[in-house]
Motif scaffolding. Structure first.
Motif, short mmCIF file in Angstrom:
data_model
loop_
_atom_site.label_atom_id
_atom_site.label_comp_id
_atom_site.label_asym_id
_atom_site.label_seq_id
_atom_site.Cartn_x
_atom_site.Cartn_y
_atom_site.Cartn_z
N GLU A 57 0.82 -1.21 0.00
CA GLU A 57 0.00 0.00 0.00
C GLU A 57 0.85 1.27 0.00
O GLU A 57 0.36 2.36 -0.30
N PHE A 58 2.14 1.12 0.32
CA PHE A 58 2.99 2.29 0.58
C PHE A 58 2.92 3.35 -0.52
O PHE A 58 2.81 4.54 -0.23
N GLY A 59 3.02 2.92 -1.77
CA GLY A 59 3.07 3.89 -2.87
C GLY A 59 1.71 4.31 -3.40
O GLY A 59 1.62 5.05 -4.36
N PHE A 106 -0.73 6.01 -1.88
CA PHE A 106 -1.40 6.96 -0.99
C PHE A 106 -2.30 7.96 -1.73
O PHE A 106 -3.19 8.53 -1.13
N PHE A 157 8.87 6.41 -4.54
CA PHE A 157 7.41 6.34 -4.61
C PHE A 157 6.77 7.73 -4.58
O PHE A 157 5.56 7.86 -4.41
N ARG A 177 6.74 9.02 7.11
CA ARG A 177 6.39 7.65 6.73
C ARG A 177 7.58 6.72 6.60
O ARG A 177 7.40 5.51 6.54
#
Lengths: 262, 260
Positions: free
Chosen positions: A111-113, A115, B161, B171
Motif C-alpha cells: 500500500e505504501f506507494g 497513498f 514512490f 512515513r
C-alpha cells in the motif's frame, strides 16, 4: 521471427529509455574517478534488458543513474524523450529484498506507494498483487516473519502495485539460495509477460541474463563502456541445454574474457 | 540449568522470588549479628512503611515523585524528539549544534541546581526543570543517531514512490528510527528517576527524595530512609518494565534483538 520484429520496432519508434554519451565520475580526495564512460544504450518499450559485467564495474551506478538517484557528470538519460532529473513513481527501483519496510505488514508495504489513490482502488491493487506474487495468507505478516524469497517477491509486488512502466532491478536475486533464485526467475518472467513493463535488470550471473533477457548488454571493466549487446532470440520457456542457449552464454563469457574451463 | 534451555514458567517466578527472600534473610541476620543501632532490619522497615501509609504520606510522596518525573520527562520527550529528528534530518544543522550539545551533555543535572533555583526558586518547577534537563539530552542524541542510521535504501525507496520531504520524514525516517528512539526514551526515563530523588532533596518538601533526607534530618529515622530507598528501587524497576513492553508493539519489534 518475433525477435527481429521487436528489434525493428525498437529502431523505428522512440525508445523507452536511452542514454546519450552518459558519463559518471565520482570525486574523492580531490581526484575524480571515472566510473561510466560514454554509455549509449536504447531500450525499447516492454523490453527486458539485462546488464552484465565484472563485479565493481559500475553496473549499479548505471542503474542508479537511469533511475534518477545519481546525476550524470555529462551526457543524459532520457525516458520517453524527456531528460531524467530524479526518481519518479512511474519507474521503480527494486533493491535486493533489503528495500522492504520492516515496520509495515505485507499489505502495508504494498500500500505504501498508493497513498494518492481512493481506498477501494487501493484494496483492489493490494489483493491483486499479493495474489500475483503468491503471498496470500501473509497479508498481516511482518517482513521479519518472511523468508528471503518472500521478501523479494514482496518488494516486487510493492513496485508493481503503482503500475510503473519501468522496473530497475539491481541484482535482485543475488542474496537468495540457488533454488529460490530459479523459482524467482520463472516468477519474474511470468509477471513480466502479464504486465509487460520495461525491465532493466543488472546481474553478474551470465546464465541468469541469458535465461531472462531479450538483449544482454555486456559491460567492460572500469571505467565501464558497453562492450557489446547480445540479442537472445530464443522463445520462452528457454531450454538451458539447447545449443543456441549454450552458444549465446559462451559468447558472453568470452566477451567478458572468462575461460571456458575452471 | 543449562544456558540454552528455556526456563519453565514456574521457574521464571520461583528463582527470583527465592533470591529476594534470601536477600531479605541475609539483611535481617546481618542486622542481628552486627548489633547495629543505626541500620534497620527488614521488619523495622516494613513497620516504617506502614506508619507512612497510615499517615497518608506514602501514596502522596509516591504520587508527587511520579508527577514530577512525568512532567519533566514528558516535556523532554515532547521537545527532544522533534529537535533530535530535525538535527538528524539536517546534518548541517547538527554540525553547528552538536559541539554545544556534546559540551552540555556531560554536565550533571545536579550542577544546574544553583542556576535552577535562581531561575525558578525553591519549588516544584526547579525539580521538574532538573528532570527535564537530565532526560532531554539522551533523547536528542538517540533521535539524531536513529535518524542518521536509517539505511539509505529506505530513503531511496520512499523518494522513488514520490514522497515529498515531510512525507518521507513521517512515513519512512520516523518509523525506521523509532526503535532507537524508544531505547533513548528508556535510558532517559531511568536517568530521570535517578535525578528526581536528588532534586527532591534540595528543592521541595514532598516526594521520595524528600522522604530520604527528611527522615534522616528529623530524628535519624533510618527505617524510613531505607523504606524510601526500597520504594525508589521498586518503582524504578516497574517504570522500566512498563517501558520494555513497548518493544512488543509489532511495528517496532523488528528493531530489537532479544534483550535490551
Amino acid at each position: 521471427m518475433a525477435g527481429i520484429e521487436t528489434d525493428k520496432r525498437a529502431e523505428t519508434a522512440q525508445p523507452k529509455l536511452s542514454t546519450e554519451h552518459l558519463t559518471v565520475a565520482f570525486g574523492r580526495n580531490g581526484k575524480t574517478t571515472p566510473v561510466l564512460n560514454d554509455i549509449n544504450l536504447a531500450v525499447g518499450k516492454g523490453e527486458f534488458l539485462c546488464v552484465v559485467g565484472p563485479s565493481g564495474c559500475g553496473k549499479s551506478t548505471l542503474l542508479s543513474t537511469m533511475a534518477g538517484f545519481l546525476s550524470p557528470t555529462s551526457g543524459a538519460v532520457k525516458i520517453d524523450g524527456e531528460v531524467v532529473n530524479g526518481p519518479d513513481p512511474r519507474r521503480i527501483f527494486v533493491f535486493q529484498e533489503r528495500g522492504v519496510f520492516p515496520w509495515l505488514t505485507v499489505e502495508g508495504n504494498i500500500e505504501f506507494g498508493l497513498f494518492h489513490l481512493p481506498g477501494a482502488e487501493r484494496r483492489r491493487r493490494i489483493i491483486h498483487y499479493i495474489q500475483l506474487v503468491g503471498l496470500e495468507g501473509f497479508e498481516k505478516a511482518y517482513p521479519a516473519e518472511l523468508s528471503g524469497g518472500m521478501k523479494q517477491r514482496l518488494e516486487v509486488a510493492r513496485a508493481l502495485a503503482v503500475n510503473p512502466d519501468m522496473l530497475f532491478l539491481d541484482e535482485p536475486f543475488g542474496s537468495l539460495d540457488s533454488i529460490t533464485r530459479l523459482t524467482m526467475r520463472k516468477e519474474l518472467l511470468r509477471i513480466w509477460e502479464a504486465e509487460r513493463n520495461t525491465i532493466i535488470f543488472v546481474t553478474h550471473d551470465i546464465d541468469e541474463a541469458v535465461q531472462l533477457a531479450d538483449r544482454v548488454a555486456v559491460m567492460s571493466d572500469r571505467p565501464a563502456r558497453i562492450q557489446g549487446i547480445v540479442k537472445i532470440d530464443i522463445e520462452h520457456p528457454r531450454d538451458v541445454s539447447s545449443p543456441s542457449y549454450l552458444e549465446l552464454r559462451d559468447g558472453i563469457s568470452q566477451q567478458l574474457g572468462l575461460a571456458h574451463k575452471i | 540449568m543449562n544456558s540454552l534451555a528455556e526456563p519453565r514458567k514456574w521457574e521464571r517466578v520461583f528463582w527470583p522470588v527465592l533470591a529476594s527472600i534470601a536477600f531479605l534473610a541475609l539483611w535481617h541476620f546481618c542486622v542481628i549479628w552486627s548489633h547495629t543501632k543505626v541500620f534497620p532490619s527488614p521488619l523495622a522497615v516494613e513497620k516504617g512503611m506502614l506508619e507512612l501509609a497510615r499517615k497518608g504520606l506514602l501514596l502522596r510522596y509516591i504520587a508527587d515523585s511520579l508527577r514530577r518525573v512525568a512532567l519533566g520527562f514528558g516535556a523532554a520527550a515532547v521537545l527532544g524528539i522533534p529537535v533530535g529528528l530535525t538535527l538528524g534530518w539536517y546534518p548541517a544543522a547538527n554540525q553547528v549544534v552538536n559541539p554545544v550539545l556534546q559540551m552540555l551533555r556531560p554536565i550533571s543535572p545536579l550542577a544546574w541546581i544553583p542556576v535552577a533555583i535562581v531561575f525558578f526558586g525553591v519549588g516544584d518547577t526547579t525539580a521538574v526543570f532538573l528532570i527535564f534537563l537530565s532526560a532531554f539530552f539522551p533523547i536528542v542524541v538517540a533521535c539524531v543517531s536513529g535518524v542518521s542510521n536509517v539505511p539509505s535504501v529506505y530513503r531511496r525507496a520512499g523518494r522513488n514512490f514520490g514522497l515529498n520531504p515531510a512525507q518521507l520524514l513521517a512515513r519512512v525516517v520516523f518509523p525506521a528510527a523509532l526503535p532507537q528512539i524508544i531505547i533513548g526514551l528508556r535510558i532517559a526515563l531511568g536517568i530521570a528517576w535517578l535525578v528526581v530523588v536528588a532534586a527532591e532533596m534540595i528543592a521541595v518538601d514532598s516526594g521520595l527524595g524528600y522522604l530520604v533526607i527528611d527522615a534522616r534530618n528529623s530524628g535519624k529515622r533510618y527505617d524510613l530512609v531505607v523504606a524510601a530507598m526500597l520504594l525508589i528501587g521498586v518503582i524504578g524497576l516497574a517504570l522500566d518494565l512498563c517501558f520494555r513492553r513497548l518493544r512488543n508493539i509489532r511495528s517496532v519489534r523488528w528493531g530489537f534483538r532479544n534483550e535490551w
